[in-house]
Design an enzyme around this catalytic site. Structure first.
Site, PDB file in Angstrom:
ATOM      1  N   VAL A 288       3.584 -24.723  25.942  1.00  0.00           N
ATOM      2  CA  VAL A 288       3.625 -23.386  25.353  1.00  0.00           C
ATOM      3  C   VAL A 288       4.010 -22.352  26.402  1.00  0.00           C
ATOM      4  CG1 VAL A 288       2.267 -21.585  24.223  1.00  0.00           C
ATOM      5  CG2 VAL A 288       1.984 -23.968  23.527  1.00  0.00           C
ATOM      6  N   CYS A 289       3.385 -22.443  27.573  1.00  0.00           N
ATOM      7  CA  CYS A 289       3.667 -21.474  28.634  1.00  0.00           C
ATOM      8  C   CYS A 289       5.092 -21.599  29.155  1.00  0.00           C
ATOM      9  CB  CYS A 289       2.673 -21.639  29.774  1.00  0.00           C
ATOM     10  SG  CYS A 289       0.972 -21.224  29.310  1.00  0.00           S
ATOM     11  N   THR A 290       5.674 -22.787  29.076  1.00  0.00           N
ATOM     12  CA  THR A 290       7.070 -22.953  29.472  1.00  0.00           C
ATOM     13  C   THR A 290       7.972 -22.049  28.634  1.00  0.00           C
ATOM     14  OG1 THR A 290       6.738 -25.233  30.215  1.00  0.00           O
ATOM     15  CG2 THR A 290       8.975 -24.610  29.603  1.00  0.00           C
TER      16      THR A 290
ATOM     17  N   GLU B 251       6.994 -19.336  27.081  1.00  0.00           N
ATOM     18  CA  GLU B 251       6.630 -17.943  27.347  1.00  0.00           C
ATOM     19  C   GLU B 251       7.287 -17.428  28.631  1.00  0.00           C
ATOM     20  OE1 GLU B 251       2.198 -17.927  25.298  1.00  0.00           O
ATOM     21  OE2 GLU B 251       2.418 -18.321  27.451  1.00  0.00           O
ATOM     22  N   LEU B 252       7.229 -18.230  29.684  1.00  0.00           N
ATOM     23  CA  LEU B 252       7.822 -17.792  30.937  1.00  0.00           C
ATOM     24  C   LEU B 252       9.339 -17.669  30.813  1.00  0.00           C
ATOM     25  CD1 LEU B 252       4.922 -18.551  31.927  1.00  0.00           C
ATOM     26  CD2 LEU B 252       5.982 -19.098  34.114  1.00  0.00           C
TER      27      LEU B 252
END
Length: 220
Positions: free
Chosen positions: A48-50, A52-53
């Protein structure tokens, strides 16, 4: 149970010095005179954070227009961050040109209250919760928003709040529900309708004596 730090809106965002993907950073000096968005993630190589970043990287020109710097953080080390950045750039078709802070000893995370004892990440060994902070040029906390692990953050909403904060800091208005750039604003209730008509030459619409609308004042 250990005492958890909790920063409230209006508190001074703590300064810190730490390594990052762009070298050693002293936070307050790094952001001097600018707004900053600090966001934490539970660990590198998380799906998920991949996304987002990657989105944050694509929005960099928009943040720059708003005198705003962006900085990420997790408890992983710089080498892991660099490896993950390669994946982010490849899979999200972007260039990650903002720093990601390494916080392996959890100093920054503890200072900002980013570690929660009931977070499922604690059991997985990834301790930082997924929080977004908006911090103004005076280093004051203006937004603190924490997302659950399985829900991707909406950086369009972060941008919307940033726009609203910068608008309402400079004009005597507030923003109504679902407000976006270009839409009418609410006249502050501390201003009389008579005074509002002088302050806002584009016009004031009185819906009720306490609900008055005016076109966004910082637009032509």
């Amino acid at each position: 149970m250990a005492q958890q730090n909790y920063l409230r809106l209006g508190d001074t965002a703590p300064d810190f010095e730490a390594d990052s993907t762009q070298g050693r950073i002293s936070f307050h000096k790094w952001k001097e005179g600018k707004w900053a968005i600090l966001f934490s993630h539970p660990g590198d190589y998380t799906p998920v954070c991949t996304t987002e970043l990657g989105m944050t990287a694509k929005l960099q020109p928009e943040f720059a227009k708003r005198n705003t710097l962006v900085i990420g953080l997790s408890v992983d080390n710089v080498d892991d961050h660099h490896g993950w950045v390669k994946d982010i750039e490849t899979t999200q078709n972007c260039t990650v040109n903002y720093p990601i802070v390494a916080d392996p000893d959890r100093t920054v995370a503890e200072t900002y209250g980013m570690i929660h004892p009931n977070s499922p990440h604690t059991m997985a060994g990834k301790l930082t919760v997924r929080t977004v902070w908006i911090i103004d040029p005076n280093n004051k906390v203006r937004l603190n928003l924490t997302y659950p692990a399985a829900t991707g953050r909406n950086f369009n909403e972060v941008m919307r709040v940033l726009d609203a904060l910068q608008l309402t800091d400079n004009y005597k208005v507030a923003t109504p529900v679902n407000w976006e750039q270009g839409q009418d604003c609410v006249v502050l209730p501390t201003i009389s309708t008579e005074d509002a008509k002088s302050l806002f030459p584009k016009g004031v619409t009185e819906v009720t004596p306490y609900l008055r609308l005016t076109p966004q004042p910082n637009l032509p």
